[in-house]
Design an enzyme around this catalytic site. Structure first.
Site, PDB file in Angstrom:
ATOM      1  N   PRO A  38       3.801   9.695   2.997  1.00 48.18           N
ATOM      2  CA  PRO A  38       2.963   8.499   3.070  1.00 48.18           C
ATOM      3  C   PRO A  38       1.591   8.710   2.432  1.00 48.18           C
ATOM      4  O   PRO A  38       0.985   9.776   2.582  1.00 48.18           O
ATOM      5  CB  PRO A  38       2.804   8.249   4.567  1.00 48.18           C
ATOM      6  CG  PRO A  38       3.889   9.026   5.217  1.00 48.18           C
ATOM      7  CD  PRO A  38       4.168  10.191   4.317  1.00 48.18           C
ATOM      8  N   CYS A  39       1.115   7.702   1.723  1.00 54.09           N
ATOM      9  CA  CYS A  39      -0.174   7.835   1.046  1.00 54.09           C
ATOM     10  C   CYS A  39      -1.357   7.456   1.944  1.00 54.09           C
ATOM     11  O   CYS A  39      -2.496   7.829   1.654  1.00 54.09           O
ATOM     12  CB  CYS A  39      -0.201   6.981  -0.213  1.00 54.09           C
ATOM     13  SG  CYS A  39      -0.097   5.212   0.095  1.00 54.09           S
TER      14      CYS A  39
END
Length: 79
Positions: A38-39
């Site tokens: 996940p960013c």
């Protein structure tokens, strides 16, 4: 790990689980490790907790753990 793959003889059902609990010895030999994380913990638009994000930041560490143990020739990461 793929949960379903009609083109392999490997029993992928056994491999479909929480990556943080997978023993790296169970990972088959491979040349390329592809992974995503996940960013949000790393985004400039957020608070940037990075690896300290308890829920999402640790997934990058899992990629590192697997790469160190399996030593693939290449890594392909996407966030």
């Amino acid at each position: 790990f793929p949960c379903k793959d009609g083109n392999t003889t490997v029993e992928t059902e056994k491999l479909c689980r929480d990556i943080t609990k997978v023993d790296v010895k169970m990972i088959p030999e491979h040349d390329i490790l592809t992974a995503g994380f996940p960013c949000q913990p790393f985004s400039r638009l957020g608070t940037q907790p990075g690896l300290q994000d308890e829920r999402k930041g640790g997934l990058f560490g899992e990629i590192v753990r697997i790469a160190e143990a399996t030593r693939p020739k290449a890594l392909l990461l996407e966030n």
